[in-house]
Design a protein around this motif. Structure first.
Motif, PDB file in Angstrom:
ATOM      1  N   CYS A   8      -2.399   9.965  16.241  1.00  0.00           N
ATOM      2  CA  CYS A   8      -1.078   9.362  16.010  1.00  0.00           C
ATOM      3  C   CYS A   8       0.047  10.367  16.295  1.00  0.00           C
ATOM      4  CB  CYS A   8      -0.982   8.825  14.598  1.00  0.00           C
ATOM      5  SG  CYS A   8      -1.547  10.004  13.370  1.00  0.00           S
ATOM      6  N   PHE A  54      -2.220   6.092  23.003  1.00  0.00           N
ATOM      7  CA  PHE A  54      -3.413   6.431  22.220  1.00  0.00           C
ATOM      8  C   PHE A  54      -4.585   6.714  23.147  1.00  0.00           C
ATOM      9  CE2 PHE A  54      -5.544   6.042  17.981  1.00  0.00           C
ATOM     10  CZ  PHE A  54      -4.553   6.683  17.263  1.00  0.00           C
ATOM     11  N   GLU A  93       2.444  -5.720   8.779  1.00  0.00           N
ATOM     12  CA  GLU A  93       1.831  -6.867   8.086  1.00  0.00           C
ATOM     13  C   GLU A  93       1.505  -6.480   6.633  1.00  0.00           C
ATOM     14  OE1 GLU A  93      -1.502  -8.388  10.302  1.00  0.00           O
ATOM     15  OE2 GLU A  93      -1.922  -9.914   8.787  1.00  0.00           O
ATOM     16  N   PRO A 115     -13.239   1.476   5.880  1.00  0.00           N
ATOM     17  CA  PRO A 115     -13.127   2.190   7.159  1.00  0.00           C
ATOM     18  C   PRO A 115     -12.947   1.209   8.311  1.00  0.00           C
ATOM     19  CG  PRO A 115     -15.431   2.072   6.485  1.00  0.00           C
ATOM     20  CD  PRO A 115     -14.630   1.384   5.407  1.00  0.00           C
TER      21      PRO A 115
HETATM   22  P1  NDP Z   1      -5.544  -1.185  13.426  1.00  0.00           P
HETATM   23  O1  NDP Z   1      -4.248  -0.844  12.832  1.00  0.00           O
HETATM   24  O2  NDP Z   1      -5.838  -2.610  13.754  1.00  0.00           O
HETATM   25  O3  NDP Z   1      -6.746  -0.702  12.477  1.00  0.00           O
HETATM   26  C1  NDP Z   1      -6.648   0.267  11.484  1.00  0.00           C
HETATM   27  C2  NDP Z   1      -7.411  -0.183  10.251  1.00  0.00           C
HETATM   28  O4  NDP Z   1      -6.802  -1.361   9.708  1.00  0.00           O
HETATM   29  C3  NDP Z   1      -8.855  -0.577  10.500  1.00  0.00           C
HETATM   30  O5  NDP Z   1      -9.633  -0.275   9.377  1.00  0.00           O
HETATM   31  C4  NDP Z   1      -8.754  -2.071  10.676  1.00  0.00           C
HETATM   32  O6  NDP Z   1      -9.967  -2.752  10.464  1.00  0.00           O
HETATM   33  C5  NDP Z   1      -7.743  -2.429   9.621  1.00  0.00           C
HETATM   34  N1  NDP Z   1      -7.026  -3.669   9.843  1.00  0.00           N
HETATM   35  C6  NDP Z   1      -6.893  -4.377  10.980  1.00  0.00           C
HETATM   36  N2  NDP Z   1      -6.107  -5.458  10.769  1.00  0.00           N
HETATM   37  C7  NDP Z   1      -5.748  -5.427   9.468  1.00  0.00           C
HETATM   38  C8  NDP Z   1      -4.942  -6.249   8.647  1.00  0.00           C
HETATM   39  N3  NDP Z   1      -4.344  -7.338   9.137  1.00  0.00           N
HETATM   40  N4  NDP Z   1      -4.772  -5.922   7.356  1.00  0.00           N
HETATM   41  C9  NDP Z   1      -5.369  -4.821   6.843  1.00  0.00           C
HETATM   42  N5  NDP Z   1      -6.149  -4.003   7.575  1.00  0.00           N
HETATM   43  C10 NDP Z   1      -6.326  -4.293   8.870  1.00  0.00           C
HETATM   44  O7  NDP Z   1      -5.742  -0.301  14.705  1.00  0.00           O
HETATM   45  P2  NDP Z   1      -6.625  -0.651  15.988  1.00  0.00           P
HETATM   46  O8  NDP Z   1      -7.964  -0.155  15.703  1.00  0.00           O
HETATM   47  O9  NDP Z   1      -6.601  -2.079  16.354  1.00  0.00           O
HETATM   48  O10 NDP Z   1      -5.878   0.165  17.109  1.00  0.00           O
HETATM   49  C11 NDP Z   1      -4.779  -0.446  17.781  1.00  0.00           C
HETATM   50  C12 NDP Z   1      -3.722   0.552  18.086  1.00  0.00           C
HETATM   51  O11 NDP Z   1      -3.251   1.098  16.873  1.00  0.00           O
HETATM   52  C13 NDP Z   1      -4.185   1.746  18.885  1.00  0.00           C
HETATM   53  O12 NDP Z   1      -4.156   1.476  20.229  1.00  0.00           O
HETATM   54  C14 NDP Z   1      -3.182   2.783  18.476  1.00  0.00           C
HETATM   55  O13 NDP Z   1      -2.025   2.651  19.262  1.00  0.00           O
HETATM   56  C15 NDP Z   1      -2.873   2.438  17.048  1.00  0.00           C
HETATM   57  N6  NDP Z   1      -3.616   3.236  16.080  1.00  0.00           N
HETATM   58  C16 NDP Z   1      -2.938   4.180  15.383  1.00  0.00           C
HETATM   59  C17 NDP Z   1      -3.603   4.983  14.513  1.00  0.00           C
HETATM   60  C18 NDP Z   1      -2.917   6.057  13.749  1.00  0.00           C
HETATM   61  O14 NDP Z   1      -3.566   7.003  13.314  1.00  0.00           O
HETATM   62  N7  NDP Z   1      -1.622   5.939  13.527  1.00  0.00           N
HETATM   63  C19 NDP Z   1      -5.054   4.875  14.302  1.00  0.00           C
HETATM   64  C20 NDP Z   1      -5.674   3.794  15.025  1.00  0.00           C
HETATM   65  C21 NDP Z   1      -4.948   3.039  15.885  1.00  0.00           C
HETATM   66  P3  NDP Z   1     -10.920  -3.092  11.720  1.00  0.00           P
HETATM   67  O15 NDP Z   1     -11.286  -1.795  12.340  1.00  0.00           O
HETATM   68  O16 NDP Z   1     -12.050  -3.758  11.065  1.00  0.00           O
HETATM   69  O17 NDP Z   1     -10.129  -3.969  12.632  1.00  0.00           O
END
Ligand code: NDP
Length: 523
Positions: free
Chosen positions: A335, A434, A286, A228
């Protein structure tokens, strides 16, 4: 006033209009204040909702939560912990294990053993029993999960209670029904599971995204390691307890917590067969690169910048509600949020006036209060991103409107915001904010609406509002979006596939395509 005064956080009890020319309380429009009620003869009756907080006592919290591996709670090998925080108060909720790469190895190896030993050899009808059991337990514990989800994520309790938790249970019910009918669902396929699924989920719908991913994976016969988001690990850790309560064989579901790099280590793990990710487009790319050249199946559900299109023959009252639900549901942290509103030019003036009036009735505040419409922004970084983009919108020449409302003194809150006079090229029309921020644009003809709606890097969802069925069909066939809602918005159902085009990702979750994505030959 200067347009530099931070939008959202600092606004007082009056509506705010801001543009490049300056910023002023919107005293001229007679917008009703949420704390008064107009009698129509100029008299205003003071009006306040009494607090209606849901009890926090429903959730019994421990001070620390370990990893869930092999059916047991285990301490992280590195001995490190991080804190998850209530976004409405900025108070800590609990300490959470920070997994190491060795913990990832162990979780994947346990999931592999459980796949070989138990899960893939069980008849579908037996797998279904577990899924039915999980669905029933989620329903029985729905109040607890709703409070937990609002506490950890900042979303209004009425949404956790009425949307997140019931939909999560519905996904388990739905996929439980398919578990013993796979050969009928896919008659030309020899339906076999892929193996171990690595699933990484975001913070905006923590329990629901878990259900979207775990339910089809298990129904198809796969085992799971799920990570998560670090700001919302609680419901996944409570779900571990649901798995224990359901007597799910150990190792079928494993939950590891930790930063993004742990998510990356998980998806890169050589013994993983399937990767499912929901989150930002940047991280999705990535992960796409990390998985490229391997045999792993991959589904990516990424960002969006949905167009919500209002024709002049649309049912206006419904459309106003659809626009509000489209962008202010879950603080706009969705999203598929309808963040670009296209209004036909002939009705734009009155439509925006009515929208502003409706905006002024939204109640922003304590997520655990049953009257709250807009809760807290999930994390400080996200709030900073919203503020930055709103300032960019003003600087680029759009006009910002925020209704009268008081924000709580503590916590990460942002006023519902709408922008008019938005250029197609503006960042607020192109980038995923967002947050509770709507950009209004106009069009004259259906062709222009399609052209403008498709002018985005994303392609996740769209909405069309019109009385004409033929126009709906014509628009749906031309909009490059994975989901198009007609005369509604943000409606979800486990039977309906969901996913995007372009930078919104690929693959589908939900419905039969969502099940197929967890089977051999399904990708
Ligand atoms: P992320 O894409 O960074 O995070 C989503 C999930 O991926 C989290 O569990 C996160 O872990 C994990 N994660 C982060 N970096 C990596 C990586 N390099 N490899 C694998 N998993 C990874 O979203 P953010 O929380 O940083 O949000 C940033 C932006 O993303 C928001 O402003 C929004 O625009 C967009 N977003 C879109 C979503 C959607 O439903 N499409 C949902 C959330 C965000 P951890 O939380 O530990 O960093």
């Amino acid at each position: 006033m200067s347009p530099k005064a931070p939008a959202g956080k600092s606004a007082g009890p009056r509506a705010i209009v801001a543009s490049k020319r300056g910023r002023s309380p919107d005293v001229g429009r007679g917008t009703p204040s949420p704390s008064s009620w107009s009698l129509g003869d100029g008299q205003q009756i003071p009006w306040e909702y009494a607090p209606a907080p849901e009890s926090r006592e429903i959730v019994q919290l421990k001070s620390r939560y370990g990893l869930f591996i092999g059916g047991k709670e285990v301490a992280p090998r590195g001995g490190q912990w991080f804190t998850t925080v209530d976004p409405a108060t900025e108070e800590p909720i609990a300490e959470i294990a920070r997994a190491t790469v060795k913990d990832v190895d162990q979780a994947v190896s346990v999931a592999r053993k459980a796949f070989r030993r138990d899960w893939s050899t069980l008849p579908g009808s037996e797998r279904a029993k577990y899924l039915f059991r999980i669905a029933r337990i989620l329903q029985e514990r729905s109040r607890e999960f709703a409070v937990l989800e609002s506490l950890d994520g900042g979303k209004p309790i009425k949404e956790s209670r009425d949307v997140d938790v019931p939909l999560a249970a519905a996904h388990f019910w739905y996929y439980a029904g398919w578990a013993d009918k796979l050969e009928y669902a896919f008659p030309n396929l020899d339906p076999r599971p892929l193996g171990v699924a690595a699933q990484v989920i975001p913070w905006n719908f923590p329990l629901l995204m878990l259900a979207w991913k775990i339910a089809p994976a298990l129904a198809a016969g796969n085992t799971v390691v799920l990570k998560p988001a670090s700001s919302t690990p609680m419901s996944a850790l409570f779900f571990a307890d649901v798995c224990r309560q359901a007597d799910l064989p150990s190792g079928v579901v494993n939950i590891i917590t930790g930063p993004g790099e742990i998510g990356l280590a998980l998806v890169k793990h050589p013994d993983v067969d399937k990767v499912a990710f929901t989150g930002s487009t940047m991280v999705g790319k990535e992960i796409g690169l990390a998985v490229a050249g391997t045999n792993k199946a991959l589904t990516l559900e990424l960002g969006g910048k949905a167009a919500n299109i209002i024709f002049d023959d649309a049912p206006i009252d419904q459309a106003i509600e659809g626009v509000i639900n489209g962008i202010y549901f879950n603080q706009g942290e969705v999203c598929c949020a309808g963040s670009r509103l296209f209004v036909q030019e002939s009705i734009v003036g009155p439509f925006i006036e009515r929208l502003k009036d409706r905006l002024s009735t939204l109640r922003v505040g304590d997520p655990l209060d049953k009257n709250t419409d807009v809760g807290a922004i999930n994390n400080a970084a996200q709030l900073a991103k919203i503020e930055e983009l709103v300032e960019a919108g003003i600087a680029e020449g759009a006009e910002m409107y925020q209704p009268a409302c008081e924000l709580p003194a503590r916590g990460w809150f942002f006023r519902p915001t709408l922008f008019t006079h938005v250029a197609q090229s503006s960042r607020i029309a192109q980038e995923e904010i967002f947050g509770p921020v709507l950009s209004v644009l106009t069009f004259r003809t259906p062709a222009e609406a399609v052209e403008k709606a498709n002018n985005t890097a994303y392609g996740l969802s769209a909405g069309v509002w019109t009385e004409k069925g033929s126009r709906i069909l014509s628009m749906v066939s031309k909009l490059r979006a994975g989901v198009v809602w007609a005369n509604t918005f943000n409606r979800f159902d486990p039977t309906s596939p969901f996913g995007g085009y372009k930078e919104s990702g690929y693959g589908r979750e939900g419905g039969l395509p969502g099940l197929l994505a967890y089977m051999e030959g399904g990708h």
